[in-house]
Design a protein around this motif. Structure first.
Motif, short mmCIF file in Angstrom:
data_model
loop_
_atom_site.label_atom_id
_atom_site.label_comp_id
_atom_site.label_asym_id
_atom_site.label_seq_id
_atom_site.Cartn_x
_atom_site.Cartn_y
_atom_site.Cartn_z
N VAL A 115 0.62 -1.25 0.03
CA VAL A 115 -0.02 -0.02 0.02
C VAL A 115 0.79 1.09 0.18
N THR A 116 0.57 2.18 -1.03
CA THR A 116 1.25 3.50 -0.89
C THR A 116 0.46 4.26 -0.39
N LEU A 117 0.67 5.16 0.95
CA LEU A 117 -0.17 6.13 1.13
C LEU A 117 -0.40 7.53 0.30
N ASN A 118 -1.41 7.94 0.69
CA ASN A 118 -1.90 9.20 -0.13
C ASN A 118 -0.64 10.22 0.08
N THR A 119 0.06 10.55 1.28
CA THR A 119 0.95 11.46 1.65
C THR A 119 2.11 10.84 1.09
N ASN A 120 2.59 9.72 0.57
CA ASN A 120 3.70 9.30 -0.09
C ASN A 120 3.43 9.22 -1.52
N ASP A 121 2.55 9.74 -2.14
CA ASP A 121 2.12 9.68 -3.51
C ASP A 121 2.48 11.15 -3.79
N PHE A 122 3.58 11.49 -5.02
CA PHE A 122 4.03 12.57 -5.24
C PHE A 122 2.62 13.24 -6.05
N LEU A 123 2.14 12.56 -6.88
CA LEU A 123 0.92 13.25 -7.61
C LEU A 123 -0.33 13.49 -6.65
N PHE A 124 -0.41 12.85 -5.75
CA PHE A 124 -1.50 13.34 -4.80
C PHE A 124 -0.94 14.39 -3.99
#
Length: 372
Positions: free
Chosen positions: A280-289
């Protein structure tokens, strides 16, 4: 009084993330151009006008009632329902906090359609299939938690709704797999051309006279390297053909929408999501998010349609579009009358030829647009 109605990115890249275990690609497709605004806050007066709210609530209420009926749920039941820099957005609970009761004024529940985004100008990512059918139900035989998604399209300059647009969406299935594209790593057997025939969780819908398009689909699953998301392109001036596809027009809006991290955690407790072994990639770890949520809120608002998550979700969001924009779209594949055909100049074909920093040979660097 019965249920009268309902609900009254983003992509900018310049960072590298891992998307498949042990593989990396070069950031390529998500170079962005700045836009004048990033939010619809200046439209708050228009969006709060009683007639606008009433019409929005009416449309989404009708969809919500239809969804509950299709699931065999009594509309008179009283299920419990709970109600923007990127860190603050990630802490917002987008689940409505109010309980749906018989005779209630749903405008108090669904008047917030979300800030949504005027997204930076971006490419659509590596797994877009152009030429999908105009259809409301995109589930097909895919298992998972049912979700009706309502997207309202507005002109961010005039704050007026945009009718007669076409919204094209696509997402992964419950275990993080996209259909319809052959040869992309992690998305099935790269030698299996049968993948090109698959169309699940892809489809197009027109916006009505209040700018709303809605889809019956599933909550998507997660996969390595990206936060859980759904893609959307808004076409203006397109024409529906006799074969139930659209042609022409311009892509005025290209972006992604996201989900609360707490919701994703709950989703993953359900079958078949709990069989998904991807990280799982957290929202806060997603550059685009992070790019989309710095100044706006790309997370959908949502409500349960029953007493439990497994019974289904109704989600809604508002897209602010620049009606003068015409984004470049380069699909990975086209859906034709004889089946899917890979685009020889599309992002996946270029990746296979080594056009994005080494191709598949060793996956020297991972493309941020992974998984679209």
């Amino acid at each position: 009084m019965g249920v009268r109605s309902l609900v009254s990115s983003l992509l900018l890249a310049g960072a590298l993330v891992s998307a498949h275990p042990g593989h990396e690609e070069k950031v390529h497709a998500h170079a962005a151009l700045p836009l004048e605004r990033k939010s619809l806050d200046h439209c708050s007066k228009q969006f709060s006008e009683p007639e606008f709210v009433e019409r929005t609530v009416e449309i989404h209420g009708r969809e919500y009632a239809r969804l509950r009926r299709s699931l065999g749920l009594d509309l008179d039941e009283e299920p419990k329902l709970r109600p923007r820099d990127y860190i603050s957005v990630s802490k917002i609970d987008h689940k409505t906090s109010k309980a749906v009761t018989k005779g209630m004024d749903l405008s108090t529940l669904f008047s917030d359609s979300g800030a949504c985004m005027l997204m930076p100008s971006v490419d659509q990512g590596p797994l877009y299939v152009q030429g999908e059918q105009v259809r409301k139900d995109i589930t097909e035989t895919e298992p998972g938690i049912k979700m009706t998604l309502a997207i309202q399209v507005v002109d961010y300059k005039t704050c007026k709704v945009v009718p007669n647009a076409y919204v094209d969406i696509w997402s992964s299935n419950s275990t993080g797999i996209y259909t319809g594209v052959q040869g992309y790593p992690g998305m099935g057997d790269p030698k299996d051309a049968g993948i090109l025939k698959l169309t699940a969780l892809r489809g197009v819908q027109p916006t009505d006279d209040h700018g709303v398009a809605s889809f019956d689909g599933l909550l998507p699953g997660h996969y390595d390297g990206r936060a859980t998301h759904i893609h959307a392109i808004v076409y203006l001036g397109a024409t529906k053909q006799a074969n139930n596809t659209i042609t022409g027009g311009k892509a005025a809006h290209v972006g992604q929408l996201y989900f609360d991290q707490t919701l994703i955690a709950e989703i993953d407790k359900n079958t078949p999501y709990n069989k998904n072994k991807n990280k799982v990639t957290l929202n806060t770890n997603d550059f685009l998010f992070r790019q989309g949520a710095n100044g706006d809120d790309p997370i959908v608002r949502y409500a349960l349609v029953g007493k439990t998550l497994s019974e289904g979700v109704f989600a809604w969001i508002r897209f602010g579009v620049n009606t003068n924009s015409n984004q470049k779209v380069s699909p990975a594949a086209w859906m034709t009358s004889s089946g899917g055909v890979m685009n020889p100049n599309g992002p996946v074909a270029q990746l296979q030829r080594g056009g994005f920093g080494g191709g598949f040979g060793g996956f020297g660097r991972r493309w941020l647009g992974r998984g679209n």
